[in-house]
Design a protein around this motif. Structure first.
Motif, PDB file in Angstrom:
ATOM      1  N   ALA A  42       0.827  -1.210   0.000  1.00 49.48           N
ATOM      2  CA  ALA A  42       0.000   0.000   0.000  1.00 49.48           C
ATOM      3  C   ALA A  42       0.862   1.262   0.000  1.00 49.48           C
ATOM      4  N   THR A  43       1.970   1.230   0.731  1.00 45.92           N
ATOM      5  CA  THR A  43       2.878   2.381   0.759  1.00 45.92           C
ATOM      6  C   THR A  43       3.510   2.604  -0.598  1.00 45.92           C
ATOM      7  N   ILE A  44       3.953   1.528  -1.237  1.00 50.15           N
ATOM      8  CA  ILE A  44       4.563   1.653  -2.566  1.00 50.15           C
ATOM      9  C   ILE A  44       3.550   2.187  -3.569  1.00 50.15           C
ATOM     10  N   VAL A  45       2.324   1.704  -3.519  1.00 42.67           N
ATOM     11  CA  VAL A  45       1.280   2.194  -4.431  1.00 42.67           C
ATOM     12  C   VAL A  45       0.992   3.674  -4.176  1.00 42.67           C
ATOM     13  N   ALA A  46       0.974   4.088  -2.918  1.00 45.61           N
ATOM     14  CA  ALA A  46       0.738   5.494  -2.593  1.00 45.61           C
ATOM     15  C   ALA A  46       1.865   6.377  -3.133  1.00 45.61           C
ATOM     16  N   VAL A  47       3.103   5.926  -2.986  1.00 45.66           N
ATOM     17  CA  VAL A  47       4.242   6.690  -3.504  1.00 45.66           C
ATOM     18  C   VAL A  47       4.179   6.750  -5.030  1.00 45.66           C
ATOM     19  N   ALA A  48       3.842   5.641  -5.669  1.00 47.82           N
ATOM     20  CA  ALA A  48       3.727   5.623  -7.132  1.00 47.82           C
ATOM     21  C   ALA A  48       2.643   6.578  -7.616  1.00 47.82           C
ATOM     22  N   THR A  49       1.530   6.619  -6.912  1.00 45.24           N
ATOM     23  CA  THR A  49       0.444   7.526  -7.277  1.00 45.24           C
ATOM     24  C   THR A  49       0.866   8.984  -7.119  1.00 45.24           C
ATOM     25  N   LEU A  50       1.508   9.297  -6.005  1.00 42.95           N
ATOM     26  CA  LEU A  50       1.997  10.660  -5.781  1.00 42.95           C
ATOM     27  C   LEU A  50       3.008  11.054  -6.844  1.00 42.95           C
ATOM     28  N   LEU A  51       3.921  10.153  -7.151  1.00 38.58           N
ATOM     29  CA  LEU A  51       4.937  10.441  -8.160  1.00 38.58           C
ATOM     30  C   LEU A  51       4.309  10.618  -9.540  1.00 38.58           C
ATOM     31  N   GLY A  52       3.339   9.783  -9.873  1.00 39.24           N
ATOM     32  CA  GLY A  52       2.641   9.917 -11.156  1.00 39.24           C
ATOM     33  C   GLY A  52       1.925  11.250 -11.278  1.00 39.24           C
ATOM     34  N   THR A  53       1.278  11.684 -10.205  1.00 41.84           N
ATOM     35  CA  THR A  53       0.597  12.985 -10.211  1.00 41.84           C
ATOM     36  C   THR A  53       1.594  14.123 -10.344  1.00 41.84           C
ATOM     37  N   THR A  54       2.701  14.024  -9.626  1.00 40.86           N
ATOM     38  CA  THR A  54       3.733  15.050  -9.707  1.00 40.86           C
ATOM     39  C   THR A  54       4.297  15.145 -11.120  1.00 40.86           C
ATOM     40  N   LEU A  55       4.539  14.010 -11.748  1.00 38.27           N
ATOM     41  CA  LEU A  55       5.063  14.010 -13.113  1.00 38.27           C
ATOM     42  C   LEU A  55       4.040  14.576 -14.106  1.00 38.27           C
ATOM     43  N   GLU A  56       2.780  14.286 -13.882  1.00 41.59           N
ATOM     44  CA  GLU A  56       1.732  14.837 -14.754  1.00 41.59           C
ATOM     45  C   GLU A  56       1.662  16.352 -14.626  1.00 41.59           C
ATOM     46  N   ILE A  57       1.778  16.857 -13.407  1.00 44.14           N
ATOM     47  CA  ILE A  57       1.792  18.314 -13.195  1.00 44.14           C
ATOM     48  C   ILE A  57       3.018  18.930 -13.857  1.00 44.14           C
ATOM     49  N   ALA A  58       4.160  18.279 -13.730  1.00 48.93           N
ATOM     50  CA  ALA A  58       5.384  18.780 -14.363  1.00 48.93           C
ATOM     51  C   ALA A  58       5.255  18.789 -15.879  1.00 48.93           C
ATOM     52  N   THR A  59       4.619  17.774 -16.439  1.00 49.64           N
ATOM     53  CA  THR A  59       4.398  17.729 -17.881  1.00 49.64           C
ATOM     54  C   THR A  59       3.509  18.885 -18.325  1.00 49.64           C
ATOM     55  N   GLY A  60       2.450  19.132 -17.577  1.00 51.44           N
ATOM     56  CA  GLY A  60       1.560  20.252 -17.902  1.00 51.44           C
ATOM     57  C   GLY A  60       2.274  21.590 -17.840  1.00 51.44           C
ATOM     58  N   ALA A  61       3.106  21.785 -16.820  1.00 52.69           N
ATOM     59  CA  ALA A  61       3.866  23.032 -16.700  1.00 52.69           C
ATOM     60  C   ALA A  61       4.845  23.183 -17.845  1.00 52.69           C
ATOM     61  N   TYR A  62       5.483  22.096 -18.226  1.00 56.80           N
ATOM     62  CA  TYR A  62       6.443  22.129 -19.334  1.00 56.80           C
ATOM     63  C   TYR A  62       5.739  22.485 -20.640  1.00 56.80           C
ATOM     64  N   LEU A  63       4.611  21.832 -20.902  1.00 59.02           N
ATOM     65  CA  LEU A  63       3.874  22.110 -22.136  1.00 59.02           C
ATOM     66  C   LEU A  63       3.343  23.538 -22.162  1.00 59.02           C
TER      67      LEU A  63
END
Length: 70
Positions: A42-63
């Motif tokens: 559950a901890t690994i899944v939570a970290v993966a979800t947080l990281l995925g959201t962070t990367l999506e936000i970074a992609t949006g900012a970059y674009l």
């Protein structure tokens, strides 16, 4: 949030591997009676979800900065 390409690439690879790592530990914990299988997964899944959201936000900012669409 804007980050360098190398940081983005590393985090993206980590984010892709985390779910597999969680499932692996869950399976190994059940087979070998290791502690906290559900909690670790559950901890690994939570970290993966947080990281995925962070990367999506970074992609949006970059674009947005480059004038692309998101």
């Amino acid at each position: 949030m804007i980050m360098s390409n190398s940081v983005y690439d590393i985090l993206n690879k980590i984010q892709r591997w985390l779910p597999a790592l969680g499932v692996f530990y869950l399976a190994i914990a059940a087979i070998w009676h290791l502690p906290f299988g559900d909690e670790v997964n559950a901890t690994i899944v939570a970290v993966a979800t947080l990281l995925g959201t962070t990367l999506e936000i970074a992609t949006g900012a970059y674009l947005k900065k480059k004038g692309g669409t998101n």
